[in-house]
Design a protein around this motif. Structure first.
Motif, mmCIF file in Angstrom:
data_model
loop_
_atom_site.group_PDB
_atom_site.id
_atom_site.type_symbol
_atom_site.label_atom_id
_atom_site.label_comp_id
_atom_site.label_asym_id
_atom_site.label_seq_id
_atom_site.Cartn_x
_atom_site.Cartn_y
_atom_site.Cartn_z
ATOM 1 N N GLY A 18 5.367 26.223 -15.228
ATOM 2 C CA GLY A 18 6.752 26.898 -14.705
ATOM 3 C C GLY A 18 7.576 27.229 -15.363
ATOM 4 O O GLY A 18 8.853 27.111 -14.783
ATOM 5 N N CYS A 19 7.542 27.408 -16.445
ATOM 6 C CA CYS A 19 8.557 27.708 -17.451
ATOM 7 C C CYS A 19 9.136 29.332 -16.785
ATOM 8 O O CYS A 19 9.838 30.054 -17.756
ATOM 9 C CB CYS A 19 8.327 28.028 -18.732
ATOM 10 S SG CYS A 19 7.689 25.427 -19.183
ATOM 11 N N GLY A 20 8.533 30.085 -17.069
ATOM 12 C CA GLY A 20 8.779 31.293 -16.570
ATOM 13 C C GLY A 20 7.845 32.551 -16.738
ATOM 14 O O GLY A 20 6.571 32.249 -16.768
ATOM 15 N N SER A 21 8.421 33.652 -16.672
ATOM 16 C CA SER A 21 6.793 35.252 -17.319
ATOM 17 C C SER A 21 6.894 35.139 -18.365
ATOM 18 O O SER A 21 7.034 34.656 -19.209
ATOM 19 C CB SER A 21 7.798 36.076 -16.434
ATOM 20 O OG SER A 21 7.811 35.857 -14.702
ATOM 21 N N LEU A 47 11.275 44.266 -9.167
ATOM 22 C CA LEU A 47 10.184 42.546 -10.183
ATOM 23 C C LEU A 47 10.889 41.905 -11.427
ATOM 24 O O LEU A 47 11.023 40.813 -10.590
ATOM 25 C CB LEU A 47 8.897 43.748 -10.813
ATOM 26 C CG LEU A 47 8.347 42.802 -11.672
ATOM 27 C CD1 LEU A 47 7.202 41.789 -10.247
ATOM 28 C CD2 LEU A 47 7.645 43.471 -12.142
ATOM 29 N N ARG A 48 11.716 42.998 -11.783
ATOM 30 C CA ARG A 48 13.056 41.549 -12.587
ATOM 31 C C ARG A 48 13.721 40.815 -11.675
ATOM 32 O O ARG A 48 13.622 39.843 -11.854
ATOM 33 C CB ARG A 48 13.980 42.573 -13.166
ATOM 34 C CG ARG A 48 14.831 41.590 -14.000
ATOM 35 C CD ARG A 48 15.916 42.506 -14.704
ATOM 36 N NE ARG A 48 16.675 42.277 -15.251
ATOM 37 C CZ ARG A 48 17.616 40.995 -15.589
ATOM 38 N NH1 ARG A 48 17.537 40.676 -14.027
ATOM 39 N NH2 ARG A 48 18.051 40.268 -16.283
ATOM 40 N N GLU A 49 14.144 41.332 -10.230
ATOM 41 C CA GLU A 49 15.075 40.433 -9.827
ATOM 42 C C GLU A 49 13.897 39.355 -8.838
ATOM 43 O O GLU A 49 14.184 37.811 -8.787
ATOM 44 C CB GLU A 49 15.555 41.584 -8.652
ATOM 45 C CG GLU A 49 16.356 42.661 -8.942
ATOM 46 C CD GLU A 49 17.653 41.705 -9.489
ATOM 47 O OE1 GLU A 49 17.980 40.602 -8.858
ATOM 48 O OE2 GLU A 49 18.480 42.012 -10.699
ATOM 49 N N GLY A 78 9.975 46.416 -23.892
ATOM 50 C CA GLY A 78 10.643 46.762 -24.196
ATOM 51 C C GLY A 78 10.074 48.265 -24.820
ATOM 52 O O GLY A 78 11.007 49.416 -24.114
ATOM 53 N N ALA A 79 9.025 48.931 -25.513
ATOM 54 C CA ALA A 79 8.848 50.412 -25.651
ATOM 55 C C ALA A 79 8.822 50.907 -24.008
ATOM 56 O O ALA A 79 9.300 52.113 -24.193
ATOM 57 C CB ALA A 79 7.638 50.302 -26.189
ATOM 58 N N HIS A 122 12.464 43.571 -19.631
ATOM 59 C CA HIS A 122 11.446 43.249 -22.156
ATOM 60 C C HIS A 122 12.884 40.959 -21.664
ATOM 61 O O HIS A 122 11.870 40.120 -21.448
ATOM 62 C CB HIS A 122 12.014 43.348 -22.677
ATOM 63 C CG HIS A 122 11.654 42.802 -23.946
ATOM 64 N ND1 HIS A 122 13.805 42.168 -24.599
ATOM 65 C CD2 HIS A 122 11.159 43.036 -24.618
ATOM 66 C CE1 HIS A 122 12.634 41.634 -25.740
ATOM 67 N NE2 HIS A 122 11.363 42.502 -25.321
ATOM 68 N N GLY A 123 14.462 41.177 -21.063
ATOM 69 C CA GLY A 123 14.979 40.475 -20.953
ATOM 70 C C GLY A 123 14.507 39.019 -20.583
ATOM 71 O O GLY A 123 14.711 37.583 -20.789
ATOM 72 N N VAL A 124 13.450 38.640 -19.399
ATOM 73 C CA VAL A 124 13.338 37.813 -18.555
ATOM 74 C C VAL A 124 11.539 36.757 -18.898
ATOM 75 O O VAL A 124 11.252 36.660 -17.964
ATOM 76 C CB VAL A 124 13.450 37.896 -16.701
ATOM 77 C CG1 VAL A 124 14.713 37.963 -16.422
ATOM 78 C CG2 VAL A 124 12.381 39.736 -16.815
ATOM 79 N N CYS A 125 11.227 37.812 -19.611
ATOM 80 C CA CYS A 125 9.440 37.297 -19.836
ATOM 81 C C CYS A 125 9.413 36.913 -21.436
ATOM 82 O O CYS A 125 10.335 37.346 -22.907
ATOM 83 C CB CYS A 125 8.770 38.287 -19.715
ATOM 84 S SG CYS A 125 8.696 39.299 -18.422
ATOM 85 N N GLU A 126 8.762 35.861 -21.368
ATOM 86 C CA GLU A 126 8.433 35.533 -23.065
ATOM 87 C C GLU A 126 7.533 35.983 -23.449
ATOM 88 O O GLU A 126 6.224 36.559 -22.864
ATOM 89 C CB GLU A 126 8.278 34.230 -23.345
ATOM 90 C CG GLU A 126 7.805 33.738 -23.675
ATOM 91 C CD GLU A 126 6.946 31.914 -24.327
ATOM 92 O OE1 GLU A 126 6.280 31.801 -24.780
ATOM 93 O OE2 GLU A 126 8.291 30.814 -23.834
#
Length: 483
Positions: free
Chosen positions: A34-37, A160-162, A183-184, A196-200
């Motif tokens: 559960g570390c993130g997206s 979706l980001r929120e 990013g593209a 882009h900033g909320v995903c690994e």
């Protein structure tokens, strides 16, 4: 006996999923903890969906109380439906082991959805309710590139980001599967807050040689020829779809050589699709420049993106380090494309005009057998003609009917110069000046077009100078001869 490669191109499971254990371990751990997206990016058919499918299977097995859902962004018409489907598919997953949750979510499920905002509000409230019930979710969204085509795509990405950024509230981790990086994708959608900033980010590249060997071993002793894993590696560069395609046909026909011949047309379909995808992202021209040469105009970061996809691989060229296409066959395809559609269109036009001038002039002088007659007359021309014949034969083996038939198609600037200078009296009335004058120009133009040269970035002033030379040559070829 059943062909072990039958069904290639479908999602890979079980023993067919080879060479991906490190990615499975890393991405699976991120999602399981559960570390993130996570964003999974890669070439078409490189195995992104198969990798994520296995990650989700392991999560279901190890964490049965975890909600696991998946959907395809290309299969829904807009962002409202996408967000609604995220919640609905997640709820269906939960109900398989906690049917009482349906009553807990009844009021949210019943919310009317007549706008993008209402769909977002419903999804956010639903995931938040699940989180309060102690249920965390993993949602995989395949073909995420399709979001670019949605009306209001920027708003969909923002919503979706929120949901993903507030994981502490919603309990949602996403796996976004795409051919382009986030990013593209966001570069093509105006006014968005970066997802882009909320995903690994993880780029899935073609397999290494050991991965190809593992695929090849599944053929056992079904192949009668001496084909080795190296044969499949050189043809496919580790792309699992291409490797399984070759081997499927090989098992049916008894040899790797026969199998590859049978699916050569499909290779071209795949390359053409890949070329279109790269051209949309302004990456095909940099790919030609980096893998074939010369380099004259490459955007910052393009080489890094090509490496991330696994489209190019570093090679040691002695003094310089350079890059080649991911497989020997793909490299030859790029070299063929370079001859037909140069990165520098002005030089491509000039090259075609020079070849036309040379061929027309020699046919008038020596008839249709001009190449043979010149080869007998000049030993230096005989040498380059033999090289052209070798190149044509290799291209016929690799590309069949798509190989260029004219030997002159395989000539590069210094070889065109050789033809001109050996019979200069035929061309001087058209081109004017002397050999010294034209030798200086061909020396510079060779640095742009010769695919065997070391790749180096060409200074802008030399690009301008070469362009001027091309315009000069075209003007002389297209103007009437003064007698």
């Amino acid at each position: 006996m059943r062909n072990p490669f039958a069904g290639y191109g479908t999602t890979v499971r079980g023993e067919r999923l080879v060479g991906r254990e490190s990615e499975l371990t890393l991405i699976g751990a991120r999602l399981a903890d559960g570390c993130g997206s996570v964003s999974v990016v890669g070439l078409p058919r490189v195995g992104k969906t198969s990798l994520v499918t296995e990650c989700l299977r392991r999560i279901r097995e190890d964490q049965p109380d975890r909600a696991v859902a998946r959907l395809n962004a290309a299969a829904v018409p807009n962002g409202s439906v996408l967000l609604g489907a995220m919640l609905d598919e997640t709820v269906l997953s939960v109900l398989t082991h906690r049917p009482e949750v349906e009553a807990e979510l009844a009021d949210i499920i019943a919310l009317p959805v007549s706008s993008s905002y209402e769909s977002y509000r419903r999804a956010r409230r639903g995931f938040t309710r699940l989180r309060r019930l102690g249920i965390e979710s993993v949602v995989a969204i395949d073909e995420f590139d399709a979001v670019r085509t949605y009306e209001g795509a920027g708003q969909t990405i923002q919503q979706l980001r929120e949901i993903l950024d507030e994981r502490w509230r919603t309990g949602v981790s996403a796996v976004l599967i795409s051919r382009r990086s986030l990013g593209a994708i966001e570069e093509q959608v105006a006014d968005v807050s970066t997802l882009h900033g909320v995903c690994e980010h993880h780029h899935l590249r073609p397999l290494d040689e050991e991965g190809v060997a593992a695929i090849r071993r599944r053929a056992g002793n079904l192949l009668s020829d001496a084909g080795t894993p190296q044969d499949v590696w050189e043809l496919t560069g580790g792309h699992p779809y291409l490797a399984e395609m070759v081997l499927c046909h090989a098992v049916d026909r008894g040899s790797v050589e026969a199998g590859w011949r049978a699916c050569l047309a499909e290779f071209f379909v795949f390359y053409g699709h890949l070329r279109k995808l790269l051209a949309e992202d302004d990456l095909f021209s940099p790919l030609i420049q980096v893998a074939v040469g010369p380099e004259w105009s490459i955007r910052q970061g393009a080489v890094e993106r090509l490496l991330a996809y696994g489209l190019i691989r570093p090679v040691d060229r002695g003094v310089d380090h350079g890059y080649r296409g991911w497989s020997a066959h793909f490299q030859e395809y790029l070299e063929k494309q370079s001859r037909e559609t140069s990165s520098w269109e002005l030089w491509s036009e000039t090259e075609r005009a020079l070849r036309g001038l040379i061929e027309a002039t020699f046919i008038r002088q020596y008839d249709d057998e001009w190449i043979e007659r010149l080869a007998k007359k000049h030993s230096a021309i005989r040498t380059v003609v033999a090289d052209w014949q070798d190149k044509r034969e290799r291209e016929r083996r690799q590309f069949g009917a798509q190989a260029a038939e004219s030997l002159l198609s395989y000539a590069y600037p210094k070889e065109l110069e050789l033809l001109l200078f050996k019979e200069w009296e035929l061309f001087q009335p058209r081109l004017g000046k002397d050999k010294t004058y034209w030798s200086q120009r061909f020396n510079l133009l060779s640095s742009f077009r010769n695919p065997t040269a070391h790749n180096r970035e060409v200074p802008h002033f030399l690009v301008k100078e070469a362009g001027a030379y091309c315009e000069e040559i075209l003007a002389l070829i297209q103007s009437p001869v003064v007698t």
